[in-house]
Write a protein that holds these residues in place. Structure first.
Motif, short mmCIF file in Angstrom:
data_model
loop_
_atom_site.label_atom_id
_atom_site.label_comp_id
_atom_site.label_asym_id
_atom_site.label_seq_id
_atom_site.Cartn_x
_atom_site.Cartn_y
_atom_site.Cartn_z
N PRO A 211 0.80 -1.22 0.00
CA PRO A 211 0.00 0.00 0.00
C PRO A 211 0.83 1.27 0.00
O PRO A 211 0.30 2.36 -0.20
CB PRO A 211 -0.83 -0.12 1.29
N GLY A 212 2.12 1.17 0.22
CA GLY A 212 2.97 2.37 0.24
C GLY A 212 3.73 2.48 -1.06
O GLY A 212 4.36 1.52 -1.51
N LEU A 213 3.68 3.65 -1.67
CA LEU A 213 4.35 3.85 -2.95
C LEU A 213 5.87 3.73 -2.81
O LEU A 213 6.53 3.06 -3.61
CB LEU A 213 3.98 5.23 -3.51
N ASP B 65 4.76 10.41 6.25
CA ASP B 65 4.99 11.47 5.29
C ASP B 65 3.84 11.51 4.29
O ASP B 65 3.08 10.57 4.14
CB ASP B 65 6.35 11.33 4.60
N ARG B 66 3.73 12.63 3.62
CA ARG B 66 2.54 12.85 2.80
C ARG B 66 2.55 12.08 1.48
O ARG B 66 1.55 12.00 0.80
CB ARG B 66 2.33 14.34 2.52
N SER B 67 3.67 11.44 1.14
CA SER B 67 3.64 10.61 -0.06
C SER B 67 2.80 9.36 0.18
O SER B 67 2.43 8.65 -0.75
CB SER B 67 5.06 10.23 -0.50
N LEU B 68 2.49 9.11 1.44
CA LEU B 68 1.63 7.99 1.79
C LEU B 68 0.23 8.15 1.18
O LEU B 68 -0.50 7.18 1.00
CB LEU B 68 1.50 7.92 3.32
N ASN C 101 -6.13 -4.36 0.27
CA ASN C 101 -6.23 -3.26 -0.68
C ASN C 101 -7.33 -3.59 -1.67
O ASN C 101 -7.35 -4.69 -2.22
CB ASN C 101 -4.94 -3.11 -1.51
N ASN C 102 -8.22 -2.65 -1.89
CA ASN C 102 -9.24 -2.83 -2.92
C ASN C 102 -9.21 -1.61 -3.80
O ASN C 102 -9.05 -0.50 -3.33
CB ASN C 102 -10.63 -2.92 -2.28
N SER C 103 -9.40 -1.83 -5.08
CA SER C 103 -9.55 -0.66 -5.93
C SER C 103 -10.41 -1.03 -7.13
O SER C 103 -10.44 -2.18 -7.57
CB SER C 103 -8.20 -0.11 -6.37
N ILE C 104 -11.13 -0.04 -7.58
CA ILE C 104 -11.94 -0.21 -8.78
C ILE C 104 -11.70 1.00 -9.64
O ILE C 104 -11.65 2.13 -9.15
CB ILE C 104 -13.43 -0.43 -8.43
N ASN C 105 -11.52 0.75 -10.92
CA ASN C 105 -11.23 1.84 -11.83
C ASN C 105 -12.06 1.68 -13.08
O ASN C 105 -12.21 0.59 -13.61
CB ASN C 105 -9.73 1.81 -12.18
N LEU C 106 -12.63 2.80 -13.50
CA LEU C 106 -13.41 2.81 -14.74
C LEU C 106 -12.73 3.80 -15.67
O LEU C 106 -12.56 4.97 -15.32
CB LEU C 106 -14.84 3.27 -14.42
N ALA D 43 -7.25 1.06 1.42
CA ALA D 43 -6.18 0.26 1.99
C ALA D 43 -6.46 0.17 3.48
O ALA D 43 -6.59 1.19 4.16
CB ALA D 43 -4.83 0.91 1.75
N THR D 44 -6.61 -1.04 3.96
CA THR D 44 -6.89 -1.23 5.38
C THR D 44 -5.81 -2.12 5.95
O THR D 44 -5.56 -3.20 5.43
CB THR D 44 -8.26 -1.92 5.57
N GLN D 45 -5.17 -1.64 6.98
CA GLN D 45 -4.09 -2.41 7.57
C GLN D 45 -4.26 -2.53 9.06
O GLN D 45 -4.58 -1.55 9.72
CB GLN D 45 -2.75 -1.70 7.33
#
Lengths: 489, 1070
Positions: B138-140, B208-211, B367-372, B388-390
């Motif tokens: 979940p972290g870039l 940090d804010r990149s999170l 992590n779940n994501s949906i994209n259209l 993202a749930t940890q």
């Protein structure tokens, strides 16, 4: 054409977005003032001089060296067994810098209240600033010896101030006191500090008395080099007439502001009850023996810590009862009085002891006045500790008089030493060194080397080669006395 | 600016219009890998797709009736890259490259300019979505680990939301920011934390804010490593730039919307935990002591015989009221006072507890994501939701993050285009503290005899009086997890919209002018709470509410003009203006001394202080870029940018930064073309200058504080009795502050050999950073503590290499292996006069600092006493307790933090629909302070302390130069080990320094893509992260440390642990 105007307009708009004036406005600090009236700065110099400079680390370490307390844990244990701490430059660094910070604040006040400053003519605040400068500067040189002064306090201009001789610094101290007294005597149209003055509420006359008290102390300090006992007596006569006038900080309320000895106990708990003070009190059948110490909270009995050889353990030895004391036997409740104990910067009883010593030392010797002063001094000390003048009188007659008669100077020194138990250990440490140089010894139990002075602060040792050189490896504190105690620096 | 525009206009209008005639073109199409002709390639006219044909069996085609205005032909074939070829003459032979062999990779560079990778005169590395998201991270930042060269990525721990430090090519600032600028869809956004962890020895980490970036929404990342690459971004880009492009639907086939659903679920456990001794119980000198932190007590089974607590001996617990002793009822048991306090039977049989395993839980990450996304005739759009749930492995730690985004682009006409992108993210993180406030300070060293989990953590009926196995310097870890709070909550919106205008002058296709204006905002609020509940360390607790509201506005105007002149030259010009304006308000409400427990609110505190801080900051930049291309072979690029920065003092606000870079594709030379060994070769070189602005504030007064030193709280807080005070601030600012300047030189080459089977990139760079801005410590005798000024030099030599090998490259069988190598040497050359070192964080000793002549940074602390040859001396005084033992010496440099090199290796294997990928990291060299390891020795809990009976000779030297021969230990000297570990090594910081070399299997993933069924693509994967850790650091994962500052990665003391993850993923596309 329209395009051109538009382009011009756009370009102008862009450039105005970054003009110096606009950028100044954006960068303006809206959170803090760039100027404040001198009374707001003086307020904290008073708090800091009492709490940080006089009342905390310097006093804690001094109390270990003069055996008012026994270091039983961590840094104070190391100080007790003379390991590392007495020689390290980090030990007193916080206070080294605190004192200079105070002096820097005061320099700002003095500039502000002097000719050309925003408060030119505020002679009262100018005078208070000078007296407080003298006080801080004296503690500085008494602890550390030769220190930066003439080149100090110029951040960003002089990065590595040179050291000045202690002798010259003392001249500066007397000048500051004399100037302070003169300025406090002048009329001013500026409002009094009032409640911003946490010590005297803006009472100029009391500040003049405090300045004279300090002058007496510092004249006596130089008595090995330039004895002036009549000067001491003259200054004392212009100083406090009662304990109500003494220079002390008593704004500790126990929650917003906590007395340093109490805070040190609750936050660190590094001290045990001193065997050697206990022994001295017992030898004199001194009633203070019953109130100076308390068993460790929760412990079954009061165990004294042997000076120089305690075990490094918390929770075993008794404690200084002025730092932490059960309100009733067996209870671990804290005496609220201890959270609020004042810090004495120069006390009424100290003045009386100085007077006694001056009479005993002056030529011709005046033992009648010396004894009268000593009696008054002990009485004032008893009252300070919660006993009565009558108890003091009885104690004097029964247990002190004979000792005084046998060796007046020594007993004055001993009584002063006992009276300083609680929060005047720093001045006890100064006295100990001066009296030793003058041949009067207060017997101590710790056989390990007595630190003759405090090490320079690491904030200078690491950045100022002149101080670094003077510091060397820190071992100089074992042998090198300060100038007024017979040393060279 | 204005003059330039009018000049540009003149150039544009002076260009004439050309005409062409109807044409017929024929030619042949070859494949680049085997040079064979490709049949069935569709060939059509770009401007008129209806005019087209396909190649025959020999790869030949003939296209007739090509309209007069046609400029290019398009060649399209499944499995190959679509190519556009400008029409030239009537014969055209075209070579097509397979999809997976992109030579002309297009990357997004500074200011969103798309460039052929071969045109770049500097190193940059780009990653695509599939390379980022193989293992559900979940972290870039941590998803980038091991995948790029020249970049050091240090996660602080495995705690949900833990900060990560990303540093490209070493540090440029001692105490300031060294992390890159993040640019998302053309707009710079905040990526660092607004709050520093300070000395990093108390409290919890700060994210940090990149999170806030969800890796699932990223289409590609390009890392601009050097200053030449980043120079166009000016003053904020001296640390490099991470250019992020999010999913937009742009690349999709026109028409049908595409829905992508992603899930990954993983389970975490502690990656490494201490190996403990299992023989000795709590106590000291072989005696049981029920409340000591030490485990130098008796053997566990001997507890019933302990003289103080044993059921078999006469002591105060076996003593009866009549004075006699009961030695029968408690035979074989011993007395545990804590159990008595907890209301349990205090007499227990000695039992060994595994307090570590019982404490940690299995973490869960979902992590779940949906994209259209859809691409239409006139534009494209993409809408995404992600969560993202940890749940952390340490109780009470967790993170919930929700992301939503939308972006769209549309053509309004042939000339106008507009679009927007919007992102919203909300996160809630619960953390746990380390070092002096550590939760684990009572987990790892908990005595084996103490039932940490079983004995309640508080007195029955009094939840705020703790029960612990030791003094409350450290809390009971169960109590602390239940009662103390370290929380941060962020709501953030960022996005931008743009208008693009490409005037349709009737120029030839070779010339193009585009104006683009983009405006964006980055707005967020973060609230932090650090609450020590009533009863924390036996005291009354405190609460700290603090936070920040941030609004960033970014305005960007660019004009881009490109043209061809002559046959051989391409020119691209870019000019622009950027305004970045930021507003911030921070607040801090601190309360101490709670009245009672259970009400963790500032209203329950007796002493409350509050501060606020409002600030604004603006940077205005004017920039230009010229790119000149000769024959698609030589690429010259020059940039210039002038910035005006509000935070600098008046008169020193304007700075100009140039850069120039050159790329020369040697393989385009006549002599090398068609070479069978060298498929591609390029050399590149660049020079650039970029600065970093400092902060200048007029000298001011401040309210004094009295914390620090011996004080645990604030013994004095203004106002005292209603009276306030203000003194000169102890830090002042130099009114002559100049920006810190970084000059960088970079050179390198890119090679592709043997038909692209082997590719190699190498870059050497040198950075000289002068006039560093940092708070220079002042001599105390100046009255103040710091002066923010220019005063330091640092330089960096960096070697980066990337090697990729296509071991197998067949239709159904592929295997690529890649290696990223970075060697970054960062030296401190000079500090302000008189200053020998700069404190970065830690304790009085040990601490992390920057020192002259040393690699940056170093660890400083108490050393062993050594002889002139640097050998450890032992005490030779036979009367000393420490006879034969090492001694503490003066403080000095005790550790070099920076590694010799770091290496990342990737393997990507595919057989039909099955993929197997792995990423490995190797760090060689580097040292850290490991307080945990040192203290486990001190407490007598580490495995190293298992042996307490054998005789030993400490491996030191005598003053005469002979090896130490003094024997200690054995039956006659039973406490020698305790003396050594507890009393001696405990005082020598150098004993806590460890090498941190490591090899880690960072990611492994196994994927399977099902055959397409009714238009639905389904793929599944199983993955693992951070497993198989081999390291020289005993007991712990070296990627667990204190702080979000420049000390991060080098200083550890009961820090939050790192985790290993095992999980699976599901991806559905329809």
């Amino acid at each position: 054409m329209l395009k051109k105007i538009y382009a011009l307009f756009a370009a102008g708009l862009l450039l105005s977005a970054c003009s110096e004036d606009v950028m100044d406005r954006i960068n303006k600090n809206v959170n803090d003032p760039t100027q404040v009236a001198s009374r707001y700065t003086l307020t904290d110099v008073m708090t800091s001089s009492a709490f940080s400079v006089t009342g905390s680390d310097l006093s804690f370490y001094a109390s270990t060296y003069v055996e008012h307390n026994v270091g039983v844990y961590n840094q104070m244990y190391n100080a007790e067994i003379r390991n590392n701490e007495p020689y390290a430059s980090s030990t007193y660094n916080n206070n080294w810098s605190n004192i200079y910070a105070n002096l820097y604040s005061l320099k700002g006040v003095i500039t502000r209240c002097s000719e050309g400053g925003a408060e030119a003519g505020n002679s009262a605040n100018l005078g208070i600033a000078q007296v407080l400068s003298a006080y801080n500067l004296a503690i500085l040189t008494d602890c550390f010896g030769d220190v930066p002064w003439t080149e100090a306090l110029q951040p960003g201009v002089i990065f590595q101030p040179k050291l000045d001789k202690q002798q010259d610094i003392y001249a500066a101290i007397f000048k500051l006191l004399d100037d302070g007294i003169a300025n406090l005597g002048k009329a001013t149209t500026f409002a009094s500090m009032g409640t911003q003055d946490l010590i005297y509420g803006g009472d100029k006359a009391k500040w003049v008395k405090a300045a004279n008290a300090l002058k007496a102390r510092y004249l006596m300090r130089l008595s090995l080099r330039t004895p002036n006992y009549d000067g001491v007596i003259t200054a004392i006569n212009a100083a406090f007439s009662s304990a109500a006038e003494e220079l002390k900080f008593s704004k500790y309320d126990g929650s917003i502001a906590i007395s340093p000895g109490y805070a040190f106990f609750t936050d660190r708990d590094y001290f045990g009850a001193s065997q050697s003070v206990h022994d001295k009190l017992v030898a004199r059948s001194d009633p203070r023996d019953a109130i100076f110490f308390a068993k460790y909270p929760g412990a079954s009995s009061l165990l004294f810590a042997p000076n120089g050889t305690p075990e490094q353990k918390q929770g075993i030895y008794g404690v200084n009862a002025f730092n932490y004391r059960a309100t009733s036997a067996g209870s671990d409740e804290v005496s609220t009085a201890n959270k609020k104990r004042p810090t004495y910067m120069i006390s009424y009883h100290e003045l009386l002891f100085l007077k006694a010593e001056a009479y005993a030392r002056k030529a011709p010797q005046d033992l009648v006045n010396a004894e009268a002063s000593l009696k008054a001094a002990i009485a004032a000390a008893f009252v300070k500790d919660g006993l009565t003048a009558a108890q003091a009188d009885a104690y004097y007659t029964a247990n002190v008089k004979a000792l005084f008669d046998a060796d007046p100077l020594k007993e004055i020194a001993m009584q002063k030493y006992l009276a300083f138990y609680q929060s005047e250990s720093l001045e006890a440490y100064n006295d100990y060194r001066r009296l030793a140089a003058q041949g009067v010894s207060i017997p101590l139990a710790n056989t390990k080397p007595f630190p003759q002075r405090f090490t320079y602060g690491s904030d200078d040792v690491t950045t100022n080669p002149k101080v670094k050189e003077a510091y060397g490896d820190g071992q100089y504190v074992k042998t090198e006395k300060v100038w007024w105690a017979g040393g060279t620096r | 600016m204005r003059r330039f525009l009018s000049l540009l206009m003149m150039v544009l209008f002076s260009v004439g219009i050309t005409n062409a005639q109807t044409k017929q073109i024929s030619g042949k199409v070859f494949s680049s890998d085997d040079k064979n002709p490709i049949p069935g390639v569709s060939v059509f006219v770009k401007e008129a797709p209806s005019v087209g044909t396909t190649t025959n069996i020999d790869g030949q085609f003939t296209l007739k009736n090509i309209p007069a205005n046609a400029k290019a032909l398009v060649f399209r074939f499944v499995g190959y890259q679509t190519q556009e070829v400008a029409i030239k003459g009537s014969e055209m032979n075209v070579t097509m490259s397979p999809e997976n062999q992109k030579i002309d990779e297009v990357v997004v560079t500074a200011m969103g300019m798309k460039r052929d990778k071969k045109a770049l005169g500097y190193a940059s590395q780009d990653l695509k979505a599939d390379q980022l998201n193989k293992s559900g991270n979940p972290g870039l930042s941590t998803a980038l680990q091991g995948k790029v060269s020249g970049v050091d990525i240090k996660p602080s721990s495995g705690m949900p939301g833990a900060s990560t430090r990303v540093v490209i090519r070493g540090a440029r600032s001692f105490t300031g920011n060294n992390t890159p600028l993040y640019v998302v869809d053309g707009m710079p956004i905040a990526s660092t934390s607004d709050f520093s962890t300070g000395n990093s020895v108390t409290g919890a980490d700060i994210a940090d804010r990149s999170l806030d970036l969800d890796p699932n929404e990223i289409e590609s990342i390009n890392i601009l490593k050097g200053q030449a690459a980043a120079a166009l971004y000016g003053i904020r880009a001296s640390n490099g730039v991470v250019v992020i492009t999010t999913k937009s639907g742009k690349g999709l086939a026109k028409g049908k919307p595409v829905i992508t659903i992603n899930n990954s679920t993983s389970f975490e456990m502690i990656s490494r935990k201490p190996d403990l001794q299992s023989t000795y119980a709590q106590g000291s000198a072989n005696n049981f002591i029920h409340n000591t932190s030490m485990s130098w007590g008796p053997k566990l089974e001997n507890l019933p015989n302990d003289p103080g607590y044993g059921g078999n001996t006469q002591n105060k617990y076996t003593k009866l009221a009549d004075g006699s002793y009961d030695l029968n009822s408690h035979k074989g048991r011993y007395y545990v006072p804590q159990r008595a306090t907890a209301g349990l039977d205090p007499w227990v049989v000695p039992t060994r507890y595994d307090n570590i395993d019982e404490y940690f839980k299995t973490g869960v990450t979902v992590n779940n994501s949906i994209n259209l996304s859809q691409s239409t005739e006139n534009g494209n759009y993409s809408i995404g939701l992600g969560s993202a749930t940890q749940k952390g492995i340490v109780p009470s730690t967790n993170m919930d993050r929700y992301n939503a985004r939308a972006m769209a682009e549309t053509k309004l006409s042939k000339e106008w285009k507009t679009g927007f992108t919007m992102n919203f993210v909300t996160s809630n993180i619960n953390k746990a503290p380390g070092a002096n406030s550590a939760l684990l300070g009572t987990v790892f060293p908990a005595p084996i005899n103490y039932d940490l989990k079983g004995i309640p953590s508080s007195v029955p009926g009094d939840p705020y009086t703790q029960i612990n196995y030791r003094s409350l310097t450290f809390n009971n870890p169960y109590w602390a997890a239940d009662n103390n709070t370290f929380n941060e909550k962020t709501d953030r919106f960022y996005g931008n919209s743009f208008v693009e205008y490409s005037p349709n002058f009737s120029w030839s296709e070779d010339k193009k002018l585009t104006f683009k204006y983009q405006a964006g905002i980055d707005s967020y609020t973060t609230h932090y709470q650090d609450i020590y509940e009533y009863g924390n360390t036996g005291k009354k607790g405190s609460i700290d509410n603090y936070g920040v509201t941030h609004l960033g506005f970014n305005s960007l105007f660019t004009a881009n003009y490109s043209m061809k002149f002559g046959e051989d030259f391409d020119l691209n010009l870019l000019v622009g203006n950027e305004i970045n304006h930021e507003k911030k308000k921070k607040y801090d409400e601190f309360g101490q001394d709670f009245n009672f427990g259970g009400w963790k609110n500032i209203s329950n505190a007796n002493v409350v202080t509050a501060t606020e801080n409002q600030s604004k900051q603006r940077t205005v930049g004017f920039f230009g870029n010229i790119s000149l291309t000769y024959k698609n072979m030589v690429f010259l690029n020059a940039t210039g940018r002038n910035d005006y920065v509000s935070t600098m003092p008046r008169g020193n606000r304007s700075f100009f930064y140039p850069s120039v870079s050159l790329s020369w594709v040697l393989s385009e030379l006549e002599a090398l073309r068609g070479n069978s060994v060298v498929s591609f070769a390029k050399v590149r070189a660049s020079y650039a200058q970029v600065g970093q602005a400092g902060t200048y504030i007029e000298n001011y007064f401040t309210k004094p504080t009295y914390s620090g030193g011996f004080w645990q709280g604030n013994p004095i807080s203004y106002p005292i009795g209603g009276i306030n005070a203000y003194i000169p601030n102890s830090t002042i600012y130099d009114p002559n502050l100049k920006p810190q300047n970084t000059v960088s030189y970079e050179g390198g080459f890119d090679l592709k050999l043997f038909n692209n089977i082997l590719s190699l990139e190498y870059t050497y760079s040198r950075q000289n950073v002068t006039d560093q801005i940092f708070p220079v410590p002042l001599a105390g005798s100046t009255g103040l503590s710091q002066l923010v000024m220019n005063g330091g030099k640092i330089h960096t030599n960096a070697h980066e290499a990337i090697v990729n090998v296509k071991i197998l490259n067949q239709k159904d069988l592929e295997w690529n292996v890649g290696v990223n190598y970075s060697k970054i040497d960062n030296y401190v050359d000079e500090l302000a006069p008189g200053v020998e070192s700069i404190f970065l964080g830690g304790f009085t000793t040990p601490q992390v600092r920057a020192g002259i002549g040393a690699k940056y940074p170093v660890i400083y602390g108490t050393q062993f006493k050594k002889d002139s040859q640097g050998r450890i001396l032992v005490d030779e005084d036979p009367n000393s307790d420490y006879y034969g033992m090492p001694m503490a010496g003066d403080p000095g440099v005790i550790g070099n933090c920076s590694p010799d090199f770091i290496l990342g290796a990737n393997s990507n294997f595919r057989w039909k629909n099955v993929t197997l990928n792995a990423t490995l990291s190797w760090q060689k060299g580097g040292q850290m302070y490991s307080g945990t390891n040192g203290l486990l020795n001190l407490y007598g809990m580490s495995k190293e302390t298992s042996d307490r009976t054998k005789e030993f000779t400490y491996p030191g030297y005598l003053s005469n130069g002979q090896p130490n021969n003094i024997k200690r230990g054995g039956a006659s000297d039973p406490y020698a080990y305790q003396l050594l570990y507890s009393d001696i090594l405990g005082d020598v910081d150098e004993a806590y320094i460890y090498d941190m070399d490591f090899v880690k299997l960072r990611e492994v993933s196994l994927g399977y893509t099902f055959p397409k069924f009714r238009g639905v693509n389904v793929s599944v994967s199983a993955f693992a992260r951070n497993i198989l850790v081999w390291t020289k650091l005993p007991n712990l994962d070296p990627e667990s440390s204190q702080g979000n500052t420049n000390i991060g990665g080098y200083f550890e003391r009961f820090s939050m642990p790192q985790t290993s993850s095992y999980g699976f993923g599901l991806n559905i596309v329809f």
